[in-house]
Motif scaffolding. Structure first.
Motif, mmCIF file in Angstrom:
data_model
loop_
_atom_site.group_PDB
_atom_site.id
_atom_site.type_symbol
_atom_site.label_atom_id
_atom_site.label_comp_id
_atom_site.label_asym_id
_atom_site.label_seq_id
_atom_site.Cartn_x
_atom_site.Cartn_y
_atom_site.Cartn_z
ATOM 1 N N GLY A 62 8.304 0.862 10.831
ATOM 2 C CA GLY A 62 8.240 -0.327 11.689
ATOM 3 C C GLY A 62 7.992 -1.584 10.863
ATOM 4 O O GLY A 62 8.606 -2.636 11.097
ATOM 5 N N LEU A 63 7.101 -1.474 9.891
ATOM 6 C CA LEU A 63 6.778 -2.657 9.057
ATOM 7 C C LEU A 63 8.019 -3.133 8.294
ATOM 8 O O LEU A 63 8.285 -4.337 8.200
ATOM 9 N N LYS A 64 8.802 -2.190 7.766
ATOM 10 C CA LYS A 64 9.999 -2.598 7.000
ATOM 11 C C LYS A 64 10.957 -3.363 7.905
ATOM 12 O O LYS A 64 11.552 -4.350 7.502
ATOM 13 N N GLU B 291 -3.654 -6.646 -7.701
ATOM 14 C CA GLU B 291 -4.244 -7.988 -7.648
ATOM 15 C C GLU B 291 -4.607 -8.387 -6.226
ATOM 16 O O GLU B 291 -5.040 -9.520 -6.007
ATOM 17 N N THR B 292 -4.396 -7.519 -5.243
ATOM 18 C CA THR B 292 -4.644 -7.900 -3.853
ATOM 19 C C THR B 292 -6.134 -8.193 -3.644
ATOM 20 O O THR B 292 -6.984 -7.308 -3.842
ATOM 21 N N ALA B 293 -6.435 -9.420 -3.241
ATOM 22 C CA ALA B 293 -7.839 -9.868 -3.180
ATOM 23 C C ALA B 293 -8.665 -8.955 -2.275
ATOM 24 O O ALA B 293 -9.770 -8.540 -2.654
ATOM 25 N N GLY C 110 -6.521 0.280 0.966
ATOM 26 C CA GLY C 110 -5.365 -0.513 0.536
ATOM 27 C C GLY C 110 -5.046 -1.505 1.645
ATOM 28 O O GLY C 110 -5.730 -1.530 2.682
ATOM 29 N N CYS C 111 -4.028 -2.303 1.456
ATOM 30 C CA CYS C 111 -3.617 -3.279 2.470
ATOM 31 C C CYS C 111 -2.123 -3.096 2.745
ATOM 32 O O CYS C 111 -1.361 -2.756 1.838
ATOM 33 N N GLY C 112 -1.718 -3.383 3.971
ATOM 34 C CA GLY C 112 -0.296 -3.345 4.318
ATOM 35 C C GLY C 112 0.295 -1.970 4.034
ATOM 36 O O GLY C 112 -0.254 -0.929 4.425
ATOM 37 N N THR C 113 1.407 -1.958 3.323
ATOM 38 C CA THR C 113 2.056 -0.695 2.976
ATOM 39 C C THR C 113 1.117 0.234 2.216
ATOM 40 O O THR C 113 1.116 1.450 2.423
ATOM 41 N N ALA C 114 0.289 -0.346 1.367
ATOM 42 C CA ALA C 114 -0.655 0.489 0.603
ATOM 43 C C ALA C 114 -1.707 1.106 1.529
ATOM 44 O O ALA C 114 -2.209 2.207 1.267
ATOM 45 N N ALA C 115 -2.038 0.423 2.644
ATOM 46 C CA ALA C 115 -2.974 1.007 3.614
ATOM 47 C C ALA C 115 -2.293 2.178 4.335
ATOM 48 O O ALA C 115 -2.931 3.192 4.631
ATOM 49 N N GLY D 120 -8.645 2.903 -4.672
ATOM 50 C CA GLY D 120 -7.830 1.764 -4.244
ATOM 51 C C GLY D 120 -6.362 2.091 -4.481
ATOM 52 O O GLY D 120 -6.008 2.702 -5.496
ATOM 53 N N ILE D 121 -5.523 1.691 -3.536
ATOM 54 C CA ILE D 121 -4.072 1.890 -3.697
ATOM 55 C C ILE D 121 -3.436 0.511 -3.651
ATOM 56 O O ILE D 121 -3.717 -0.277 -2.740
ATOM 57 N N SER D 122 -2.610 0.203 -4.646
ATOM 58 C CA SER D 122 -2.041 -1.146 -4.696
ATOM 59 C C SER D 122 -0.813 -1.171 -5.591
ATOM 60 O O SER D 122 -0.798 -0.522 -6.636
ATOM 61 N N LYS E 101 10.175 -5.080 10.652
ATOM 62 C CA LYS E 101 9.580 -6.388 10.974
ATOM 63 C C LYS E 101 9.722 -7.354 9.808
ATOM 64 O O LYS E 101 10.124 -8.500 9.978
ATOM 65 N N GLU E 102 9.383 -6.876 8.601
ATOM 66 C CA GLU E 102 9.362 -7.774 7.443
ATOM 67 C C GLU E 102 10.746 -8.285 7.080
ATOM 68 O O GLU E 102 10.902 -9.442 6.705
ATOM 69 N N THR E 103 11.739 -7.406 7.140
ATOM 70 C CA THR E 103 13.034 -7.811 6.600
ATOM 71 C C THR E 103 13.995 -8.360 7.650
ATOM 72 O O THR E 103 14.908 -9.094 7.305
HETATM 73 C C1 F6R Z 1 4.755 -4.589 2.604
HETATM 74 C C2 F6R Z 1 4.025 -5.179 1.499
HETATM 75 C C3 F6R Z 1 2.600 -5.545 1.703
HETATM 76 C C4 F6R Z 1 1.760 -4.991 0.547
HETATM 77 C C5 F6R Z 1 0.298 -5.460 0.661
HETATM 78 C C6 F6R Z 1 -0.555 -4.878 -0.438
HETATM 79 O O1 F6R Z 1 6.089 -4.374 2.298
HETATM 80 O O2 F6R Z 1 4.550 -5.355 0.437
HETATM 81 O O3 F6R Z 1 2.119 -5.084 2.931
HETATM 82 O O4 F6R Z 1 1.843 -3.605 0.594
HETATM 83 O O5 F6R Z 1 0.234 -6.854 0.612
HETATM 84 O O6 F6R Z 1 -0.093 -5.248 -1.699
HETATM 85 P P1 F6R Z 1 -0.479 -4.415 -2.994
HETATM 86 O O7 F6R Z 1 0.147 -3.079 -2.848
HETATM 87 O O8 F6R Z 1 0.070 -5.211 -4.132
HETATM 88 O O9 F6R Z 1 -1.980 -4.327 -3.009
#
Ligand code: F6R
Length: 589
Positions: free
Chosen positions: A469-471, A343-345, A292-297, A337-339, A473-475
């Motif tokens: 930590g990510l929350k 649609e995350t490329a 996954g990416c970001g939070t999903a990772a 995959g976690i998302s 930073k992001e907000t």
């Molecule tokens: C963090 C956030 C991003 C998504 C990442 C993956 O708050 O929203 O890090 O988690 O871009 O997106 P998805 O889950 O749609 O694949």
């Protein structure tokens, strides 16, 4: 990235309909926005930089056909000229686009022989001029389809044609969904359902290679390559109008944080068969990979600990780093995959790479009708409903609940796990409320001026610390760095100075004392220690108490971080729903 919305129907307030609906797609990008509509046989256009949220349409025009776009810039700076829609030279066609046209330089070179006048630096504008040329020999539908076929990359386009009063849409790799309201004879096209959920929940998700022609008489779906008509596969979604509205909350982010007791519970009530099926595949597989990416990772990282507790070894990758390792997969591997968006490329590319090696694939996804859903062998929809705030909250906790059920199902303990999630949901709904918010707001007053914060945790509380930590930073744009408690003394403890806020995430588990020792080391260097845990400790200067739920304590610890990020962001004047530079669905590499 980028939001597309179009309307044709009997109502004559089409510009306002698309303008209002576009606000619900702003999570896809909010550098600039624009709309186009037909007013007495003239194609009108209005474009602005900045967020749509506080804007107004400059003129109220009565017309029943309009389209709108919100942009996340890829080619060309953030200017009115580069905002979509883009017109052809004759002002007959308005085009909006989501994606990247990889061969737009070549296409532009080809076109330059025909003396087209360009007004923007975007890749998109080439499409309007290409359609203009194609229209010399064919109708708008065929012209748009033929142009779309010449584009390389993942793209979705939508063209409004003044002459035929129709909208033509094409999809390849970027999401598009059409909405049918046959009773009121009104039709919609959007990047995502919330834009038109107020009007209809009857949808057809366009597949890659499908196009749509939308007129006041209805929607027809076509195969773009062959031009043959296809029957629409209309689904009725169980989403409610309130899912796409703030319902009295000041921001979607706060609403979505507070929805979690409900959404976690819902995720535990669906998917029993799919979870059991995937648990069986996992047990049969020699290699289990979570990506996954970001939070999903980070969610994948939770999975690694949860599966380890169930006796299953997994590998985890940020999907963008998976490719060098794909060659070690084969038909005895399963890649999950976690998302949120599906649609995350980067995640899609990683899954496609894995598929080349004959693996079995599954996905744990929130949005319905996504590309990921169509790509994998087995889909587990988490059912958290539309997540509109850009940062992910309720989707993560529902994905986590699903991974927990999956790991327990692989040990034959699915029913017990389901009961545990139900208990968790009860506890969270009692805990999440005004008192918690007030405590967090009080705490924020003491720390909001710090530009650096640190977060530690161990085992399951390590990915919780990363997400926490990510929350922040992001907000709030504060630098909040997360470490495993064990890493501290190997270097990073140098960063701690007098008064540095240090969040310590802990549970009543076997590593509790180790984490408290790390807290004490931080405190000895002057750190201001804020416990995020179900228990008090002399090491803590402050405490946000979370529900004691054994290994599920991480849910409360994560939610505390979401709320901290939210209130820090509000207090520092950031927009919690639309953090700067971000887009929700990262559909480009
Ligand atoms: C963090 C956030 C991003 C998504 C990442 C993956 O708050 O929203 O890090 O988690 O871009 O997106 P998805 O889950 O749609 O694949």
């Amino acid at each position: 990235m980028c939001g597309i919305f179009a309307y044709i129907g009997k109502r004559t307030d089409a510009p306002e309909i698309v303008f209002e609906g576009l606000k619900l797609l702003e999570y896809r990008g909010y550098d600039s926005w624009g709309i186009s509509y037909i007013d007495k046989q003239v194609l009108k256009i209005e474009k602005h930089t900045g967020k749509i949220g506080s804007s107004k349409l400059s003129k109220i025009t009565k017309t029943n056909i309009a389209l709108a776009h919100t942009r996340w810039a890829t080619h060309g700076g953030i200017t009115d000229e580069n905002a979509h829609p883009h017109l052809d030279c004759k002002n007959q066609i308005a085009v909006i686009h989501n994606g990247i046209i990889e061969n737009y330089h070549e296409l532009k070179l080809k076109l330059s022989k025909n003396n087209h006048a360009y007004k923007s630096e975007t890749d998109t504008e080439v499409v309007s001029h290409l359609i203009e040329d194609e229209l010399k020999t064919k109708g708008i539908r065929q012209a748009t389809f033929d142009v779309f076929m010449s584009l390389n990359g993942s793209n979705a386009i939508c063209a409004l044609d003044k002459n035929s009063q129709s909208i033509i849409a094409c999809r390849n790799g970027s999401p598009l969904v059409v909405g049918f309201d046959e009773i009121k004879k009104q039709y919609f096209l959007a990047s995502d359902v919330p834009a038109f959920l107020k009007y209809t929940n009857k949808v057809h998700f366009l597949e890659d290679g499908e196009g749509a022609e939308i007129t006041k008489d209805g929607i027809e779906i076509f195969n773009i390559k062959t031009g043959k008509q296809i029957n629409a596969k209309i689904k009725t979604l169980d989403w409610q109008l309130e899912d796409a509205e703030k319902n009295g909350y000041p921001h979607f982010l706060l609403k979505e944080i507070f929805e979690q007791p409900k959404t976690i519970l819902k995720s535990s009530l669906i998917n029993k068969d799919a979870i059991k099926k995937l648990a069986k595949i996992i047990k049969e597989s020699k290699k289990v990979i979570l990506i996954g990416c970001g939070t999903a990772a980070y969610c994948a990282q939770f999975g690694k600990y949860l599966f380890a507790q169930s006796g299953i070894q997994t590998e985890i990758y940020g999907a963008y780093e998976f490719k060098p390792f794909a060659k070690f997969c084969d038909k005895n591997s399963v890649v999950i995959g976690i998302s949120q968006s599906g649609e995350t490329a980067d995640t899609l590319i990683a899954l496609k790479e894995a598929i080349k090696y004959g693996v079995r694939t599954a996905a744990i996804v929130n949005s319905r009708g996504s590309t990921m859903e169509r790509l994998v062998d087995l889909i587990i929809p988490i059912g958290a409903g539309p997540e509109i705030a850009v940062v992910s909250t309720k989707a993560l906790t529902s994905q986590l609940a699903t991974l927990y059920l999956l790991s327990k199902a692989s040990e034959g303990k699915y029913l017990q796990a389901k009961k545990n999630i139900q208990k968790l949901s009860n506890k969270l709904s009692k805990w999440l409320g005004n008192e918690l918010s007030e405590n967090i707001i009080k705490l924020i007053k003491k720390i909001e001026h710090n530009e650096h914060m640190y977060v530690i945790g161990k085992n399951l509380n390590y990915p919780a610390a990363l997400e926490f930590g990510l929350k922040i930073k992001e907000t709030s744009y504060i630098h909040a760095e997360s470490f495993t408690a064990g890493e501290l003394k190997h270097g990073v403890i140098t960063l701690i100075q007098k008064g540095t806020p240090c969040f310590v995430l802990a549970s009543n588990d076997e590593v509790k004392n180790e984490v408290l020792s790390s807290a004490s080391e931080l405190k000895a260097r002057g750190g201001k220690i804020i416990g995020i845990s179900p228990f008090e400790s002399p090491e803590f200067n402050d405490l946000i108490k979370t529900p004691d739920m054994g290994e599920l304590t991480i849910f409360g610890n994560i939610i505390a971080g979401q709320l901290l990020g939210y209130y820090l962001g509000v207090s520092r004047g950031a927009d919690p729903d639309k953090p700067r530079n971000l887009a929700k669905s990262v559909t480009v590499k």
